[in-house]
Design a protein around this motif. Sequence first.
Motif, PDB file in Angstrom:
ATOM      1  N   ILE A  32      86.539   0.869  14.180  1.00 54.68           N
ATOM      2  CA  ILE A  32      85.109   0.614  14.121  1.00 54.68           C
ATOM      3  C   ILE A  32      84.400   1.935  14.377  1.00 54.68           C
ATOM      4  O   ILE A  32      84.890   2.769  15.144  1.00 54.68           O
ATOM      5  N   MET A  33      83.278   2.154  13.722  1.00 56.27           N
ATOM      6  CA  MET A  33      82.534   3.398  13.919  1.00 56.27           C
ATOM      7  C   MET A  33      81.630   3.287  15.145  1.00 56.27           C
ATOM      8  O   MET A  33      81.343   2.201  15.644  1.00 56.27           O
ATOM      9  N   SER A  34      81.153   4.433  15.610  1.00 59.18           N
ATOM     10  CA  SER A  34      80.527   4.507  16.930  1.00 59.18           C
ATOM     11  C   SER A  34      79.231   3.691  17.047  1.00 59.18           C
ATOM     12  O   SER A  34      78.966   3.095  18.099  1.00 59.18           O
ATOM     13  N   ALA A  35      78.422   3.652  15.992  1.00 58.30           N
ATOM     14  CA  ALA A  35      77.162   2.911  16.084  1.00 58.30           C
ATOM     15  C   ALA A  35      77.424   1.417  16.259  1.00 58.30           C
ATOM     16  O   ALA A  35      76.846   0.761  17.138  1.00 58.30           O
ATOM     17  N   GLU A  36      78.319   0.874  15.416  1.00 57.95           N
ATOM     18  CA  GLU A  36      78.666  -0.536  15.532  1.00 57.95           C
ATOM     19  C   GLU A  36      79.386  -0.803  16.848  1.00 57.95           C
ATOM     20  O   GLU A  36      79.200  -1.845  17.469  1.00 57.95           O
ATOM     21  N   GLY A  37      80.219   0.153  17.278  1.00 54.89           N
ATOM     22  CA  GLY A  37      80.923   0.003  18.548  1.00 54.89           C
ATOM     23  C   GLY A  37      79.953  -0.060  19.716  1.00 54.89           C
ATOM     24  O   GLY A  37      80.116  -0.870  20.635  1.00 54.89           O
ATOM     25  N   PHE A  38      78.933   0.788  19.675  1.00 53.25           N
ATOM     26  CA  PHE A  38      77.941   0.801  20.747  1.00 53.25           C
ATOM     27  C   PHE A  38      77.228  -0.539  20.835  1.00 53.25           C
ATOM     28  O   PHE A  38      77.060  -1.103  21.923  1.00 53.25           O
ATOM     29  N   VAL A  39      76.818  -1.068  19.677  1.00 51.41           N
ATOM     30  CA  VAL A  39      76.125  -2.363  19.662  1.00 51.41           C
ATOM     31  C   VAL A  39      77.076  -3.470  20.106  1.00 51.41           C
ATOM     32  O   VAL A  39      76.689  -4.385  20.841  1.00 51.41           O
ATOM     33  N   LYS A  40      78.340  -3.394  19.665  1.00 59.98           N
ATOM     34  CA  LYS A  40      79.337  -4.400  20.037  1.00 59.98           C
ATOM     35  C   LYS A  40      79.494  -4.494  21.552  1.00 59.98           C
ATOM     36  O   LYS A  40      79.442  -5.594  22.136  1.00 59.98           O
ATOM     37  N   TYR A  41      79.677  -3.340  22.205  1.00 59.69           N
ATOM     38  CA  TYR A  41      79.911  -3.358  23.648  1.00 59.69           C
ATOM     39  C   TYR A  41      78.626  -3.642  24.423  1.00 59.69           C
ATOM     40  O   TYR A  41      78.680  -4.231  25.508  1.00 59.69           O
ATOM     41  N   ALA A  42      77.484  -3.243  23.870  1.00 59.96           N
ATOM     42  CA  ALA A  42      76.210  -3.587  24.517  1.00 59.96           C
ATOM     43  C   ALA A  42      75.969  -5.088  24.466  1.00 59.96           C
ATOM     44  O   ALA A  42      75.532  -5.703  25.456  1.00 59.96           O
ATOM     45  N   SER A  43      76.265  -5.689  23.308  1.00 64.95           N
ATOM     46  CA  SER A  43      76.067  -7.135  23.167  1.00 64.95           C
ATOM     47  C   SER A  43      77.023  -7.894  24.082  1.00 64.95           C
ATOM     48  O   SER A  43      76.671  -8.949  24.636  1.00 64.95           O
ATOM     49  N   ARG A  44      78.222  -7.369  24.246  1.00 60.91           N
ATOM     50  CA  ARG A  44      79.200  -8.029  25.113  1.00 60.91           C
ATOM     51  C   ARG A  44      78.824  -7.899  26.583  1.00 60.91           C
ATOM     52  O   ARG A  44      78.916  -8.869  27.339  1.00 60.91           O
ATOM     53  N   ARG A  45      78.353  -6.713  26.963  1.00 60.15           N
ATOM     54  CA  ARG A  45      78.027  -6.496  28.383  1.00 60.15           C
ATOM     55  C   ARG A  45      76.793  -7.286  28.809  1.00 60.15           C
ATOM     56  O   ARG A  45      76.743  -7.851  29.914  1.00 60.15           O
ATOM     57  N   TYR A  46      75.781  -7.325  27.934  1.00 56.97           N
ATOM     58  CA  TYR A  46      74.520  -7.981  28.303  1.00 56.97           C
ATOM     59  C   TYR A  46      74.383  -9.376  27.694  1.00 56.97           C
ATOM     60  O   TYR A  46      73.305  -9.972  27.771  1.00 56.97           O
ATOM     61  N   ASN A  47      75.480  -9.869  27.084  1.00 58.38           N
ATOM     62  CA  ASN A  47      75.518 -11.221  26.535  1.00 58.38           C
ATOM     63  C   ASN A  47      74.375 -11.460  25.539  1.00 58.38           C
ATOM     64  O   ASN A  47      73.632 -12.445  25.629  1.00 58.38           O
ATOM     65  N   LYS A  48      74.254 -10.529  24.586  1.00 52.72           N
ATOM     66  CA  LYS A  48      73.216 -10.619  23.555  1.00 52.72           C
ATOM     67  C   LYS A  48      73.863 -10.844  22.188  1.00 52.72           C
ATOM     68  O   LYS A  48      75.015 -10.468  21.967  1.00 52.72           O
TER      69      LYS A  48
END
Length: 222
Positions: free
Chosen positions: A138-154
Amino acid sequence: MRNLVFRYFIFVLGLYFLSLGVVLIVLSSLGTTPISSVNYVLSLNTPLTLGTATFIINMLLIIGQFWLIRGVGGKKDVFEILLQIPFSLIFSFFIDFNMAVLSGIHLSSYYLCIGVLLIGCLSQAVGVVLELKPNVAIMSAEGFVKYASRRYNKDFGKLKVKFDISLVTMAALISLAFSGHIDGIREGTLVAALSTGYIVSFLSRYVITRKHFDRLTSIVRA
């Protein structure tokens, strides 16, 4: 092993088409994609090339991902994030390569600009599909959103839209700070943002389907 090598080859091929799409959209002079907006503005106002600026931003996003998985991430997450580094380097090289190859293109009319913009959107969509089908990285932009959504339950989709809007806003502010006016954000930015997702869906459903990809994979395995 041949199957895995083939899947990574398809992923890298996707990076090439994605980079070509980014460069064509930039060359249309009608703006750039939301994901490349900050990179492009930096390349216009600093000695950095577009590829180098892209690599730097990707590294910052990778650092951000490590911050997002603190305390909750496992070895698989760490490996997935670290894997983004070499692919970010390859992607950045592809961008500068395509910028050099296509630097002689000069568009003489607005209609030609629109045509190049649309070809760029198509190339970018092909790149996204080829990235997704192998399911290896996975590329970094999608990875950033992926882990942000997982951490903040979004929700990933909604957070991705907010992320893209934030990048465009940041690009506009950086451009204003450097030059006093907004560069790189025009109607093409909106066209790229609205059309690419639909093209990706069409290609995934009717052209580069999972069935077609699995068939190619089985041929390589044989």
